[in-house]
Design a protein around this motif. Structure first.
Motif, mmCIF file in Angstrom:
data_model
loop_
_atom_site.group_PDB
_atom_site.id
_atom_site.type_symbol
_atom_site.label_atom_id
_atom_site.label_comp_id
_atom_site.label_asym_id
_atom_site.label_seq_id
_atom_site.Cartn_x
_atom_site.Cartn_y
_atom_site.Cartn_z
ATOM 1 N N GLU A 103 0.836 -1.198 0.000
ATOM 2 C CA GLU A 103 0.000 0.000 0.000
ATOM 3 C C GLU A 103 0.873 1.250 0.000
ATOM 4 N N VAL A 104 1.972 1.229 0.756
ATOM 5 C CA VAL A 104 2.905 2.359 0.780
ATOM 6 C C VAL A 104 3.494 2.581 -0.608
ATOM 7 N N ARG A 105 3.873 1.508 -1.279
ATOM 8 C CA ARG A 105 4.416 1.627 -2.645
ATOM 9 C C ARG A 105 3.399 2.311 -3.565
ATOM 10 N N ARG A 106 2.149 1.857 -3.468
ATOM 11 C CA ARG A 106 1.089 2.436 -4.298
ATOM 12 C C ARG A 106 0.902 3.918 -3.987
ATOM 13 N N MET A 107 0.870 4.262 -2.682
ATOM 14 C CA MET A 107 0.685 5.657 -2.264
ATOM 15 C C MET A 107 1.824 6.534 -2.796
ATOM 16 N N MET A 108 3.041 6.053 -2.639
ATOM 17 C CA MET A 108 4.200 6.835 -3.074
ATOM 18 C C MET A 108 4.186 7.069 -4.577
ATOM 19 N N LEU A 109 3.871 6.036 -5.337
ATOM 20 C CA LEU A 109 3.842 6.176 -6.796
ATOM 21 C C LEU A 109 2.681 7.054 -7.248
ATOM 22 N N GLU A 110 1.509 6.837 -6.673
ATOM 23 C CA GLU A 110 0.317 7.578 -7.066
ATOM 24 C C GLU A 110 0.424 9.072 -6.756
ATOM 25 N N HIS A 111 1.046 9.398 -5.625
ATOM 26 C CA HIS A 111 1.116 10.795 -5.179
ATOM 27 C C HIS A 111 2.484 11.442 -5.416
ATOM 28 N N HIS A 112 3.381 10.715 -6.076
ATOM 29 C CA HIS A 112 4.726 11.234 -6.378
ATOM 30 C C HIS A 112 5.458 11.727 -5.137
ATOM 31 N N VAL A 113 5.432 10.933 -4.069
ATOM 32 C CA VAL A 113 6.166 11.305 -2.858
ATOM 33 C C VAL A 113 7.275 10.299 -2.611
ATOM 34 N N ARG A 114 8.371 10.795 -2.094
ATOM 35 C CA ARG A 114 9.524 9.931 -1.806
ATOM 36 C C ARG A 114 9.692 9.675 -0.316
ATOM 37 N N TYR A 115 8.992 10.433 0.514
ATOM 38 C CA TYR A 115 9.129 10.315 1.968
ATOM 39 C C TYR A 115 7.753 10.329 2.619
ATOM 40 N N LEU A 116 7.543 9.394 3.545
ATOM 41 C CA LEU A 116 6.270 9.332 4.265
ATOM 42 C C LEU A 116 6.531 9.329 5.773
ATOM 43 N N PRO A 117 5.998 10.319 6.483
ATOM 44 C CA PRO A 117 6.048 10.245 7.944
ATOM 45 C C PRO A 117 5.162 9.089 8.412
ATOM 46 N N VAL A 118 5.612 8.408 9.450
ATOM 47 C CA VAL A 118 4.864 7.289 10.014
ATOM 48 C C VAL A 118 4.299 7.761 11.352
ATOM 49 N N LEU A 119 2.970 7.779 11.453
ATOM 50 C CA LEU A 119 2.294 8.251 12.666
ATOM 51 C C LEU A 119 1.504 7.123 13.305
ATOM 52 N N GLU A 120 1.607 7.041 14.633
ATOM 53 C CA GLU A 120 0.743 6.152 15.391
ATOM 54 C C GLU A 120 -0.070 7.080 16.286
ATOM 55 N N SER A 121 -1.371 7.145 16.020
ATOM 56 C CA SER A 121 -2.227 8.195 16.565
ATOM 57 C C SER A 121 -1.624 9.511 16.069
ATOM 58 N N ARG A 122 -1.163 10.374 16.971
ATOM 59 C CA ARG A 122 -0.536 11.622 16.513
ATOM 60 C C ARG A 122 0.963 11.621 16.800
ATOM 61 N N THR A 123 1.493 10.468 17.203
ATOM 62 C CA THR A 123 2.907 10.368 17.562
ATOM 63 C C THR A 123 3.747 9.991 16.347
ATOM 64 N N LEU A 124 4.789 10.766 16.094
ATOM 65 C CA LEU A 124 5.694 10.487 14.986
ATOM 66 C C LEU A 124 6.580 9.303 15.344
ATOM 67 N N MET A 125 6.510 8.236 14.547
ATOM 68 C CA MET A 125 7.283 7.023 14.803
ATOM 69 C C MET A 125 8.535 6.943 13.926
ATOM 70 N N GLY A 126 8.531 7.680 12.829
ATOM 71 C CA GLY A 126 9.660 7.633 11.912
ATOM 72 C C GLY A 126 9.272 8.186 10.562
ATOM 73 N N VAL A 127 10.190 8.056 9.627
ATOM 74 C CA VAL A 127 9.956 8.445 8.238
ATOM 75 C C VAL A 127 10.498 7.309 7.380
ATOM 76 N N ILE A 128 9.726 6.899 6.388
ATOM 77 C CA ILE A 128 10.263 5.919 5.451
ATOM 78 C C ILE A 128 10.364 6.560 4.083
ATOM 79 N N SER A 129 11.399 6.174 3.382
ATOM 80 C CA SER A 129 11.649 6.725 2.060
ATOM 81 C C SER A 129 11.351 5.680 0.992
ATOM 82 N N PHE A 130 11.261 6.137 -0.232
ATOM 83 C CA PHE A 130 11.077 5.236 -1.365
ATOM 84 C C PHE A 130 12.221 4.224 -1.381
ATOM 85 N N TYR A 131 13.432 4.696 -1.072
ATOM 86 C CA TYR A 131 14.603 3.821 -1.010
ATOM 87 C C TYR A 131 14.421 2.734 0.053
ATOM 88 N N ASP A 132 13.939 3.110 1.248
ATOM 89 C CA ASP A 132 13.717 2.136 2.323
ATOM 90 C C ASP A 132 12.757 1.039 1.873
#
Length: 166
Positions: free
Chosen positions: A103-132
């Motif tokens: 799903e992340v792959r689809r989101m990144m390709l569809e929206h042309h984004v290379r970086y996605l913040p990862v949130l659990e509720s409103r807490t930032l857990m990390g960032v994943i990149s297209f490379y990751d």
């Protein structure tokens, strides 16, 4: 890596949390009032392509090299004295630790984004990149390939059917 089993023929699903476990939890954040000059220096110093913009403990934006390049283009090659608030993506696409990597792959390709913040509720857990994501998928495929080869190599011999003597 350990993946949860899905109901889809026992196939394992890789989740964002699996990537974060391998990647580690080093995060680089800035405030919206940080100057672009300071942000560019931080990105160069740490060899990163994005900064998470946080204000009062909440995610309020993302700054990537894309926004910096657009600013440089508009300002004749200078970031000037502008702050991140003026150029950041203030509605970044996000995912959760439980999001399926496909799903992340689809989101990144569809929206042309290379970086996605990862949130659990409103807490930032990390960032994943297209490379990751690409690296994790390649490693998973390599693991599956090795398992299939081991399975084929260890294929049980078929037992000869015993024909009754006549």
């Amino acid at each position: 890596m350990h993946y949860q089993l899905s109901g889809h023929y026992g196939r394992q699903i890789m989740r964002v949390s699996d990537i974060l476990k391998v990647k580690g939890n080093t995060l680089f954040t800035v405030t919206p009032d940080t100057t672009l000059h300071d942000a560019v220096n931080a990105m160069a110093e740490h060899d990163i392509g994005s900064l998470v913009v946080m204000e009062y403990g909440d995610l309020v934006g993302m700054l990537t090299f894309r926004e910096i390049m657009l600013t440089l283009s508009k300002n004749g090659g200078s970031v000037g004295t502008s702050t991140i608030r003026k150029v950041m993506d203030d509605h970044p696409l996000t995912c959760t630790p439980e999001t399926d990597v496909n799903e992340v792959r689809r989101m990144m390709l569809e929206h042309h984004v290379r970086y996605l913040p990862v949130l659990e509720s409103r807490t930032l857990m990390g960032v994943i990149s297209f490379y990751d994501v690409a690296k994790a998928v390649v490693e998973e495929q390599g693991f599956e390939n090795r398992m299939l080869k081991a399975y084929i190599r260890d294929w049980p011999e078929e037992q000869q059917e015993q024909q009754p003597a006549r």
